[in-house]
Design a protein around this motif. Structure first.
Motif, PDB file in Angstrom:
ATOM      1  N   ILE A  89      29.477  32.916  54.776  1.00 22.18           N
ATOM      2  CA  ILE A  89      28.874  31.755  54.121  1.00 22.18           C
ATOM      3  C   ILE A  89      27.936  32.287  53.054  1.00 22.18           C
ATOM      4  CG2 ILE A  89      27.422  29.727  54.449  1.00 22.18           C
ATOM      5  CD1 ILE A  89      28.451  29.544  57.308  1.00 22.18           C
ATOM      6  N   ASP A  90      28.335  32.093  51.790  1.00 20.37           N
ATOM      7  CA  ASP A  90      27.614  32.799  50.736  1.00 20.37           C
ATOM      8  C   ASP A  90      27.955  32.188  49.381  1.00 20.37           C
ATOM      9  OD1 ASP A  90      26.446  35.156  49.215  1.00 20.37           O
ATOM     10  OD2 ASP A  90      26.321  35.935  51.243  1.00 20.37           O
ATOM     11  N   SER A  91      27.993  33.027  48.365  1.00 19.66           N
ATOM     12  CA  SER A  91      28.230  32.580  46.991  1.00 19.66           C
ATOM     13  C   SER A  91      29.703  32.566  46.625  1.00 19.66           C
ATOM     14  CB  SER A  91      27.472  33.486  46.014  1.00 19.66           C
ATOM     15  OG  SER A  91      27.893  34.832  46.145  1.00 19.66           O
ATOM     16  N   GLY A  92      30.581  32.696  47.622  1.00 22.84           N
ATOM     17  CA  GLY A  92      32.013  32.806  47.387  1.00 22.84           C
ATOM     18  C   GLY A  92      32.459  34.248  47.531  1.00 22.84           C
ATOM     19  N   VAL A  93      33.765  34.468  47.610  1.00 22.66           N
ATOM     20  CA  VAL A  93      34.310  35.825  47.728  1.00 22.66           C
ATOM     21  C   VAL A  93      35.466  35.965  46.743  1.00 22.66           C
ATOM     22  CG1 VAL A  93      35.401  37.535  49.214  1.00 22.66           C
ATOM     23  CG2 VAL A  93      33.673  35.987  50.166  1.00 22.66           C
ATOM     24  N   ASP A  94      35.346  36.917  45.846  1.00 23.43           N
ATOM     25  CA  ASP A  94      36.345  37.165  44.809  1.00 23.43           C
ATOM     26  C   ASP A  94      37.580  37.822  45.431  1.00 23.43           C
ATOM     27  OD1 ASP A  94      37.852  37.959  42.631  1.00 23.43           O
ATOM     28  OD2 ASP A  94      36.147  38.706  41.489  1.00 23.43           O
ATOM     29  N   THR A 116      28.574  49.660  48.266  1.00 28.32           N
ATOM     30  CA  THR A 116      29.465  48.511  48.182  1.00 28.32           C
ATOM     31  C   THR A 116      29.750  48.255  46.709  1.00 28.32           C
ATOM     32  OG1 THR A 116      29.764  46.188  48.821  1.00 28.32           O
ATOM     33  CG2 THR A 116      27.554  46.845  48.142  1.00 28.32           C
ATOM     34  N   ARG A 117      30.354  47.122  46.405  1.00 26.78           N
ATOM     35  CA  ARG A 117      30.407  46.644  45.035  1.00 26.78           C
ATOM     36  C   ARG A 117      29.346  45.551  44.923  1.00 26.78           C
ATOM     37  NH1 ARG A 117      35.142  47.558  41.863  1.00 26.78           N
ATOM     38  NH2 ARG A 117      36.774  48.654  42.999  1.00 26.78           N
ATOM     39  N   CYS A 118      28.687  45.473  43.787  1.00 25.22           N
ATOM     40  CA  CYS A 118      27.657  44.455  43.666  1.00 25.22           C
ATOM     41  C   CYS A 118      27.542  43.965  42.235  1.00 25.22           C
ATOM     42  CB  CYS A 118      26.306  44.985  44.146  1.00 25.22           C
ATOM     43  SG  CYS A 118      25.625  46.295  43.124  1.00 25.22           S
ATOM     44  N   THR A 119      26.830  42.866  42.081  1.00 19.37           N
ATOM     45  CA  THR A 119      26.641  42.092  40.860  1.00 19.37           C
ATOM     46  C   THR A 119      27.943  41.432  40.446  1.00 19.37           C
ATOM     47  OG1 THR A 119      27.125  43.664  39.064  1.00 19.37           O
ATOM     48  CG2 THR A 119      24.989  43.858  40.125  1.00 19.37           C
ATOM     49  N   LYS A 120      27.857  40.505  39.509  1.00 22.21           N
ATOM     50  CA  LYS A 120      29.040  39.743  39.119  1.00 22.21           C
ATOM     51  C   LYS A 120      30.098  40.602  38.430  1.00 22.21           C
ATOM     52  CE  LYS A 120      26.641  37.988  35.001  1.00 22.21           C
ATOM     53  NZ  LYS A 120      26.153  36.746  34.353  1.00 22.21           N
ATOM     54  N   ARG A 121      29.719  41.814  37.970  1.00 25.41           N
ATOM     55  CA  ARG A 121      30.724  42.726  37.409  1.00 25.41           C
ATOM     56  C   ARG A 121      31.403  43.552  38.493  1.00 25.41           C
ATOM     57  NH1 ARG A 121      27.932  45.226  31.913  1.00 25.41           N
ATOM     58  NH2 ARG A 121      27.485  43.218  30.910  1.00 25.41           N
ATOM     59  N   ALA A 169      22.078  26.938  39.007  1.00 27.13           N
ATOM     60  CA  ALA A 169      22.988  26.047  39.714  1.00 27.13           C
ATOM     61  C   ALA A 169      22.524  24.613  39.506  1.00 27.13           C
ATOM     62  CB  ALA A 169      22.989  26.378  41.203  1.00 27.13           C
ATOM     63  N   ALA A 170      23.430  23.671  39.748  1.00 28.43           N
ATOM     64  CA  ALA A 170      23.047  22.270  39.656  1.00 28.43           C
ATOM     65  C   ALA A 170      21.948  22.003  40.663  1.00 28.43           C
ATOM     66  CB  ALA A 170      24.258  21.378  39.943  1.00 28.43           C
ATOM     67  N   GLY A 171      20.833  21.545  40.201  1.00 29.92           N
ATOM     68  CA  GLY A 171      19.735  21.284  41.120  1.00 29.92           C
ATOM     69  C   GLY A 171      18.685  22.364  41.113  1.00 29.92           C
ATOM     70  N   HIS A 212      35.574  31.682  44.005  1.00 34.94           N
ATOM     71  CA  HIS A 212      34.759  31.826  42.790  1.00 34.94           C
ATOM     72  C   HIS A 212      33.408  32.420  43.201  1.00 34.94           C
ATOM     73  CE1 HIS A 212      33.173  30.825  38.789  1.00 34.94           C
ATOM     74  NE2 HIS A 212      32.042  30.558  39.442  1.00 34.94           N
ATOM     75  N   ASP A 213      33.055  33.543  42.599  1.00 38.52           N
ATOM     76  CA  ASP A 213      31.791  34.198  42.929  1.00 38.52           C
ATOM     77  C   ASP A 213      31.167  34.764  41.666  1.00 38.52           C
ATOM     78  OD1 ASP A 213      29.623  35.381  44.111  1.00 38.52           O
ATOM     79  OD2 ASP A 213      30.741  36.963  45.127  1.00 38.52           O
ATOM     80  N   SER A 214      30.442  33.926  40.945  1.00 38.07           N
ATOM     81  CA  SER A 214      29.816  34.361  39.698  1.00 38.07           C
ATOM     82  C   SER A 214      28.622  35.272  39.957  1.00 38.07           C
ATOM     83  CB  SER A 214      29.368  33.147  38.881  1.00 38.07           C
ATOM     84  OG  SER A 214      28.415  32.382  39.597  1.00 38.07           O
ATOM     85  N   GLN A 215      28.122  35.286  41.182  1.00 39.23           N
ATOM     86  CA  GLN A 215      26.954  36.095  41.511  1.00 39.23           C
ATOM     87  C   GLN A 215      27.315  37.465  42.088  1.00 39.23           C
ATOM     88  OE1 GLN A 215      24.547  33.683  44.096  1.00 39.23           O
ATOM     89  NE2 GLN A 215      24.574  31.936  42.705  1.00 39.23           N
ATOM     90  N   GLY A 216      28.437  37.542  42.782  1.00 36.63           N
ATOM     91  CA  GLY A 216      28.860  38.810  43.368  1.00 36.63           C
ATOM     92  C   GLY A 216      28.299  39.083  44.747  1.00 36.63           C
ATOM     93  N   HIS A 217      27.389  38.247  45.202  1.00 37.08           N
ATOM     94  CA  HIS A 217      26.716  38.520  46.475  1.00 37.08           C
ATOM     95  C   HIS A 217      27.661  38.358  47.664  1.00 37.08           C
ATOM     96  CE1 HIS A 217      23.911  37.762  49.881  1.00 37.08           C
ATOM     97  NE2 HIS A 217      23.146  38.628  49.247  1.00 37.08           N
ATOM     98  N   GLY A 218      28.374  37.240  47.723  1.00 35.67           N
ATOM     99  CA  GLY A 218      29.300  37.010  48.836  1.00 35.67           C
ATOM    100  C   GLY A 218      30.417  38.038  48.866  1.00 35.67           C
ATOM    101  N   THR A 219      30.904  38.426  47.679  1.00 32.10           N
ATOM    102  CA  THR A 219      31.943  39.452  47.600  1.00 32.10           C
ATOM    103  C   THR A 219      31.431  40.770  48.154  1.00 32.10           C
ATOM    104  OG1 THR A 219      32.836  38.365  45.634  1.00 32.10           O
ATOM    105  CG2 THR A 219      33.533  40.627  46.042  1.00 32.10           C
TER     106      THR A 219
END
Length: 348
Positions: free
Chosen positions: A20-25, A196-201, A335-337, A50-57
């Motif tokens: 449960i996070d920012s998504g997983v690429d 690990t891999r990190c950030t949106k790149r 993010a929205a909000g 979709h994971d624009s942040q990279g955190h969940g991935t």
């Protein structure tokens, strides 16, 4: 952790871990074939992959990444990841829906490397979902947070009954100074210099945070459960608590390490740990209550934490709920909000 030796006994096969996070690429090479179909409970909805942040991935990589070329891979490389995107304006309500979905769709382990300010509204959203997951036989691990050297105020969901709060230790197996501490800490795991891999790149890097510690605790549970598929969530947690590396001062539970640092090899290789009763939650039983632990509400003495590990500068003000617990200057996503801060130290 002696992972290579453990993998001769268990690789996590047959266990699904919900992230449960920012998504997983799903395009990351190490995660190809590792994901089951997920769901997006965030606002706006962009899809579970979709994971624009990279955190969940990154968390999924730590748990279940498989070797691909010269990259890093996870502690439970044969487990599967159920990606559940839960960021943005939906807050604790979105997380509660994610927890229920995970429990109802085959996830034995639920990883929440997220947290937010403790409030009655958040508790009202989350506690019924946590109780539901426990009744369905799932184990929930949640990051305690990375502001232990600042305000050290307890976050939800790690402070709620039925959740295993995870703190972070460094290479010396000492509590990292940034790791939020208190009665909500049930277990600890490595959370400094985690590859690990990190950030949106999605670059190869090393990271720090209770996010990473939580992912390693979740992967440890997957290894144990894979080797003992007939055990219940209570039995897996009990052996994790029994075999954890205990604090040097013998003070158990420790407000910094809880019942100790996760050591799945003690279960898998040394055959230690008594699973005990199938229907008794050992953490709630040890605490003698189903009420949430009282979270620290002000800055307090950090002398027993490791002073060598300095947290990144905190944001100027607390961002909206939830806040990822990986952390140190990498991404700020609007993010929205409201603003969600994802910070993580990296070494490329």
């Amino acid at each position: 952790m002696q992972a290579e030796r453990m993998w001769q006994t268990s690789t996590g096969e047959g266990v699904t871990v919900a992230v449960i996070d920012s998504g997983v690429d799903s395009s990351v090479p190490e995660l190809r074939g590792q994901l089951v179909p997920g769901k997006d409970f965030s606002v706006p909805q962009l899809g579970a992959n979709h994971d624009s942040q990279g955190h969940g991935t990154s968390m999924a990589m730590v748990i279940a990444g498989r070797r691909s070329g010269g990259g890093t891979w996870g502690l439970a490389p044969e487990s599967k990841i159920l990606p559940l995107r839960s960021v943005g304006a939906n807050g604790s309500a979105g997380m509660a829906k994610s927890i229920r979905y995970a429990a109802d769709h085959g996830a034995k382990v639920i990883n929440i490397s997220l947290g937010g300010p403790a409030s009655e509204a958040a508790r009202a959203d989350l506690q019924p979902a946590i109780d539901h997951a426990g009744e369905k036989g799932a184990l929930i691990f949640a990051a305690t947070g990375n502001h232990g050297a600042e305000d050290n105020i307890g976050d939800y969901p790690s402070s709620l009954p039925g959740v295993v709060g995870v703190g972070a230790v460094n290479r010396s197996l000492k509590a990292a100074k940034f790791s939020v501490y208190g009665p909500q800490v049930a277990l600890a795991a490595p959370g400094v210099d985690v590859p690990t891999r990190c950030t949106k790149r999605l670059r190869d890097c090393t990271t720090w945070g209770t996010s990473d510690a939580t992912a390693l605790a979740s992967a440890s549970a997957a290894l144990i459960w894979s080797a003992h598929p007939t055990w219940t969530n209570n039995q897996v947690l009990r052996v994790m608590m029994e075999t954890a590396g205990k604090p040097d001062d013998g003070n158990i539970p420790s407000k910094y390490l809880g019942y100790g640092i996760v050591r799945p090899r003690k279960v898998l290789l040394d055959k230690e740990g008594d699973p005990g009763p199938a229907d008794i939650n050992p953490l709630l039983a040890a605490r003698g209550t189903t009420a949430p632990p009282k979270a620290p509400q002000s800055r307090s003495d950090n002398s027993a934490a490791d002073a060598a590990q300095k947290p990144a500068d905190p944001p100027d003000s607390a961002p909206p709920w939830p806040l990822t617990a990986g952390l140190a200057a990498a991404v700020a996503a609007l993010a929205a909000g409201g603003l969600i801060i994802v910070r993580r130290r990296r070494t490329q």
